[in-house]
Design a protein around this motif. Structure first.
Motif, short mmCIF file in Angstrom:
data_model
loop_
_atom_site.label_atom_id
_atom_site.label_comp_id
_atom_site.label_asym_id
_atom_site.label_seq_id
_atom_site.Cartn_x
_atom_site.Cartn_y
_atom_site.Cartn_z
N UNK A 1 47.87 24.42 45.69
CA UNK A 1 49.15 24.47 44.67
C UNK A 1 49.78 26.04 45.02
N UNK A 2 51.08 26.08 44.65
CA UNK A 2 51.68 27.67 44.49
C UNK A 2 52.45 27.59 43.25
N UNK A 3 52.47 29.08 42.82
CA UNK A 3 53.63 29.52 41.91
C UNK A 3 54.58 30.59 42.30
N UNK A 4 55.79 30.17 42.69
CA UNK A 4 56.55 31.13 43.42
C UNK A 4 56.93 32.18 42.68
N UNK A 5 56.96 32.07 41.26
CA UNK A 5 57.40 33.12 40.33
C UNK A 5 56.42 34.24 40.50
N UNK A 6 55.06 33.83 40.84
CA UNK A 6 54.08 34.77 41.14
C UNK A 6 53.74 35.06 42.46
N UNK A 7 54.44 34.78 43.35
CA UNK A 7 54.20 34.75 44.78
C UNK A 7 52.71 34.32 45.19
N UNK A 8 52.21 33.32 44.28
CA UNK A 8 50.68 32.95 44.91
C UNK A 8 50.52 31.75 44.99
N UNK A 9 49.63 31.56 46.06
CA UNK A 9 49.16 30.32 46.42
C UNK A 9 47.57 29.98 45.96
N UNK A 10 47.19 28.91 45.64
CA UNK A 10 45.88 28.76 45.21
C UNK A 10 45.35 27.34 45.93
N UNK A 11 43.95 27.59 46.14
CA UNK A 11 43.24 26.48 46.29
C UNK A 11 42.14 26.40 45.44
N UNK A 12 42.26 25.16 44.66
CA UNK A 12 41.13 24.70 43.68
C UNK A 12 40.05 23.94 44.73
N UNK A 13 38.67 24.19 44.54
CA UNK A 13 38.09 23.71 45.28
C UNK A 13 36.98 22.95 44.62
N UNK A 14 36.64 21.77 44.24
CA UNK A 14 35.78 21.16 43.78
C UNK A 14 34.67 20.28 44.57
N UNK A 15 33.71 20.15 43.44
CA UNK A 15 32.51 19.05 44.30
C UNK A 15 32.08 20.02 45.73
N UNK A 16 32.02 21.17 45.71
CA UNK A 16 31.66 21.83 46.66
C UNK A 16 30.30 21.39 47.69
N UNK A 17 30.43 21.63 49.06
CA UNK A 17 29.17 21.15 49.64
C UNK A 17 28.75 22.22 50.62
N UNK A 18 27.50 22.20 51.08
CA UNK A 18 27.07 23.48 51.73
C UNK A 18 28.11 23.56 53.24
N UNK A 19 28.60 22.42 53.61
CA UNK A 19 29.34 22.43 55.01
C UNK A 19 30.96 23.08 54.39
N UNK A 20 30.77 23.42 53.44
CA UNK A 20 32.29 23.89 53.02
C UNK A 20 32.21 25.47 53.04
N UNK A 21 30.90 26.18 53.36
CA UNK A 21 30.76 27.43 53.54
C UNK A 21 31.49 28.09 54.63
N UNK A 22 32.42 29.10 54.50
CA UNK A 22 33.10 29.71 55.39
C UNK A 22 33.94 30.71 54.83
N UNK A 23 34.58 31.74 55.76
CA UNK A 23 35.62 32.39 55.57
C UNK A 23 36.85 31.56 55.18
N UNK A 24 37.69 31.79 54.12
CA UNK A 24 38.71 31.21 54.02
C UNK A 24 39.75 32.09 54.10
N UNK A 25 40.93 31.53 54.87
CA UNK A 25 42.21 32.56 55.33
C UNK A 25 43.47 31.72 54.64
N UNK A 26 43.97 32.86 54.03
CA UNK A 26 45.48 32.14 53.63
C UNK A 26 46.54 32.56 54.73
N UNK A 27 47.41 31.73 54.86
CA UNK A 27 48.45 31.75 55.84
C UNK A 27 49.88 31.36 55.33
N UNK A 28 50.82 32.09 56.03
CA UNK A 28 52.24 31.61 55.45
C UNK A 28 53.25 31.76 56.57
N UNK A 29 54.30 30.82 56.65
CA UNK A 29 55.02 31.25 57.92
C UNK A 29 56.53 30.88 57.19
#
Length: 120
Positions: free
Chosen positions: A71-99
């Motif tokens: 999701x995103x809030x353009x008034x706050x210039x912020x993007x979010x990633x809500x992650x639920x039911x996490x699994x061990x295979x979700x382990x990683x470095x997470x990168x934000x990107x824009x274009x």
């Protein structure tokens, strides 16, 4: 120039939740497509989710559908990633990107990443 700074990573048990945030600089953030990518140890970086410029179109990789929400809030210039039911295979470095592509198909800017570790 746009700078992206991620936060919200950490250690969580399997089944738990985390919310990542990505704060962006720049006055034209609201016209950018944004996305989240991840890179697990020893693996290549992979797409996780993207969102278009006004937030009404999203897309996810199959393995996170139904568990992650971008999701995103353009008034706050912020993007979010809500992650639920996490699994061990979700382990990683997470990168934000824009274009400048409004739908997030092409990324011009990248953050430095935030580490998510999911224990079993």
């Amino acid at each position: 120039q746009v700078q992206l700074v991620e936060s919200g990573g950490g250690l969580v048990q399997a089944g738990g939740s985390l919310r990542l945030s990505c704060a962006a600089s720049g006055r034209i953030f609201s016209s950018y497509g944004m996305g989240w990518f991840r890179q697990a140890p020893g693996k290549e970086r992979e797409f996780v989710a993207r969102i278009n410029w006004n937030g009404d179109t999203t897309y996810y990789r199959d393995s996170v559908k139904g568990r992650f929400t971008i999701s995103r809030d353009n008034t706050k210039r912020t993007v979010y990633l809500q992650m639920n039911s996490l699994k061990p295979e979700d382990t990683a470095v997470y990168y934000c990107a824009g274009g400048r592509d409004r739908y997030g198909y092409v990324m011009d800017y990248w953050g430095k990443g935030t580490l998510v570790t999911v224990s079993s």
